[in-house]
Design a protein around this motif. Structure first.
Motif, mmCIF file in Angstrom:
data_model
loop_
_atom_site.group_PDB
_atom_site.id
_atom_site.type_symbol
_atom_site.label_atom_id
_atom_site.label_comp_id
_atom_site.label_asym_id
_atom_site.label_seq_id
_atom_site.Cartn_x
_atom_site.Cartn_y
_atom_site.Cartn_z
ATOM 1 N N VAL A 174 0.838 -1.200 0.000
ATOM 2 C CA VAL A 174 0.000 0.000 0.000
ATOM 3 C C VAL A 174 0.873 1.250 0.000
ATOM 4 O O VAL A 174 0.630 2.200 -0.757
ATOM 5 C CB VAL A 174 -0.951 0.009 1.218
ATOM 6 N N LEU A 175 1.890 1.268 0.843
ATOM 7 C CA LEU A 175 2.786 2.427 0.918
ATOM 8 C C LEU A 175 3.509 2.656 -0.407
ATOM 9 O O LEU A 175 3.669 3.802 -0.847
ATOM 10 C CB LEU A 175 3.806 2.234 2.037
ATOM 11 N N THR A 176 3.924 1.577 -1.057
ATOM 12 C CA THR A 176 4.615 1.700 -2.343
ATOM 13 C C THR A 176 3.719 2.356 -3.380
ATOM 14 O O THR A 176 4.149 3.246 -4.125
ATOM 15 C CB THR A 176 5.077 0.319 -2.848
ATOM 16 N N GLU A 177 2.472 1.914 -3.434
ATOM 17 C CA GLU A 177 1.528 2.500 -4.391
ATOM 18 C C GLU A 177 1.270 3.968 -4.089
ATOM 19 O O GLU A 177 1.272 4.811 -4.990
ATOM 20 C CB GLU A 177 0.202 1.730 -4.369
ATOM 21 N N TYR B 191 -3.767 -2.275 -5.817
ATOM 22 C CA TYR B 191 -3.636 -2.955 -4.529
ATOM 23 C C TYR B 191 -4.425 -2.236 -3.437
ATOM 24 O O TYR B 191 -5.061 -2.879 -2.595
ATOM 25 C CB TYR B 191 -2.170 -3.089 -4.105
ATOM 26 N N LEU B 192 -4.400 -0.922 -3.447
ATOM 27 C CA LEU B 192 -5.188 -0.164 -2.473
ATOM 28 C C LEU B 192 -6.663 -0.502 -2.613
ATOM 29 O O LEU B 192 -7.377 -0.668 -1.618
ATOM 30 C CB LEU B 192 -4.975 1.340 -2.666
ATOM 31 N N THR B 193 -7.120 -0.635 -3.843
ATOM 32 C CA THR B 193 -8.523 -0.981 -4.082
ATOM 33 C C THR B 193 -8.834 -2.373 -3.561
ATOM 34 O O THR B 193 -9.896 -2.607 -2.965
ATOM 35 C CB THR B 193 -8.840 -0.910 -5.592
ATOM 36 N N ARG C 129 -6.626 -12.243 -2.808
ATOM 37 C CA ARG C 129 -7.648 -13.180 -3.272
ATOM 38 C C ARG C 129 -8.408 -12.618 -4.477
ATOM 39 O O ARG C 129 -8.928 -13.379 -5.299
ATOM 40 C CB ARG C 129 -8.614 -13.539 -2.142
ATOM 41 N N TRP C 130 -8.452 -11.290 -4.589
ATOM 42 C CA TRP C 130 -9.232 -10.663 -5.665
ATOM 43 C C TRP C 130 -8.574 -10.776 -7.033
ATOM 44 O O TRP C 130 -9.222 -10.544 -8.053
ATOM 45 C CB TRP C 130 -9.513 -9.210 -5.321
ATOM 46 N N VAL C 131 -7.310 -11.129 -7.065
ATOM 47 C CA VAL C 131 -6.647 -11.354 -8.349
ATOM 48 C C VAL C 131 -6.141 -12.790 -8.471
ATOM 49 O O VAL C 131 -5.755 -13.221 -9.560
ATOM 50 C CB VAL C 131 -5.464 -10.373 -8.552
ATOM 51 N N ALA C 132 -6.128 -13.534 -7.371
ATOM 52 C CA ALA C 132 -5.633 -14.906 -7.390
ATOM 53 C C ALA C 132 -6.655 -15.877 -7.970
ATOM 54 O O ALA C 132 -6.302 -16.932 -8.503
ATOM 55 C CB ALA C 132 -5.244 -15.341 -5.973
ATOM 56 N N ALA C 133 -7.928 -15.533 -7.868
ATOM 57 C CA ALA C 133 -8.986 -16.431 -8.338
ATOM 58 C C ALA C 133 -9.023 -16.482 -9.864
ATOM 59 O O ALA C 133 -8.685 -15.511 -10.540
ATOM 60 C CB ALA C 133 -10.337 -15.961 -7.800
ATOM 61 N N SER D 42 -14.443 0.760 -6.104
ATOM 62 C CA SER D 42 -14.291 0.087 -7.390
ATOM 63 C C SER D 42 -14.740 -1.360 -7.299
ATOM 64 O O SER D 42 -14.509 -2.029 -6.301
ATOM 65 C CB SER D 42 -12.830 0.138 -7.843
ATOM 66 N N THR D 43 -15.374 -1.862 -8.354
ATOM 67 C CA THR D 43 -15.836 -3.242 -8.356
ATOM 68 C C THR D 43 -14.893 -4.166 -9.105
ATOM 69 O O THR D 43 -15.047 -5.377 -9.083
ATOM 70 C CB THR D 43 -17.240 -3.350 -9.025
ATOM 71 N N ASN D 44 -13.902 -3.606 -9.788
ATOM 72 C CA ASN D 44 -12.982 -4.433 -10.552
ATOM 73 C C ASN D 44 -11.553 -3.938 -10.380
ATOM 74 O O ASN D 44 -10.984 -3.310 -11.277
ATOM 75 C CB ASN D 44 -13.340 -4.408 -12.060
#
Length: 212
Positions: free
Chosen positions: A84-87, A109-111, A173-177, A206-208
């Protein structure tokens, strides 16, 4: 809040009287109610005060709780904190410069962190209940007219079949699936409820996150 409602009502009356044909300014909650076709008794100062307070309380208290939980989970997970800090440092190299909402929404990542906090904490435990005005059918089960129907949002958000290790804070988990399971996750992401009575605040999340 009462003074605000009175002031807004007076401003509305003045605008309607003096600039009825020119009035194109964005409507506030109070002005929307006053401009509606609701009966006069539904436009009283008492009603306007209650509506204003509910919006103020709902938006303030839930946002504060969400921020508290987000800080807790980020600090409790060093890996998430670093990402989060990096972003944020990339779009906010100077602490005195506040990036735009559009810029922050584009941080994937923040989203994901925001979505995961909303999911794992389940601030709204149940949806606004409805009363069926006619018989409803769920598979072969008939729900009689007059039955109060609602959703247990916390159970959906923590369903192990949809979100494995559901009580674990894991933004990835939101990108691993895979695509199919991610679609199911999106369908079950209901921290704001569903339908016409869903929370107004949902449009700010955001939803995506993986498609920003």
């Amino acid at each position: 809040m009462h003074d605000y409602a009175v002031k807004a009502a007076h401003e509305h009356d003045a605008i309607q009287k003096d600039r009825e044909d020119e009035y194109n300014a964005p409507l506030s909650l109070v002005k929307t109610i006053l401009s509606s076709n609701l009966p006069a008794e539904e436009k009283s100062v008492t009603r306007l005060t209650h509506e204003s307070f509910e919006i103020f309380a709902a938006g303030g208290a839930t946002t504060a709780r969400m921020m508290n939980y987000a800080v807790y989970y980020i600090l409790s997970n060093p890996s998430s904190k670093e990402k989060v800090l990096t972003e944020i440092e990339q779009v906010m190299p100077d602490p005195g410069t506040i990036p735009s909402l559009t810029t922050l929404e584009a941080l994937p990542y923040l989203t994901m962190v925001i979505r995961e906090v909303l999911r794992v904490t389940a601030l709204m435990t149940v949806s606004v209940a409805r009363v069926a005005d006619e018989p409803l059918f769920y598979g072969e089960q008939m729900i009689p007219a007059g039955t109060t129907v609602g959703l247990s949002l916390s159970d959906i958000l923590r369903d192990e079949d949809v979100f494995p290790n559901a009580r674990e804070f894991w933004p990835e988990r939101w990108v691993a699936a895979d695509t199919e399971h991610r679609k199911l996750m999106d369908e079950c992401f209901v921290p704001f409820g569903r339908g016409t009575r869903a929370c107004l605040g949902m449009k700010y999340v955001s939803t995506n996150p993986d498609q920003e």
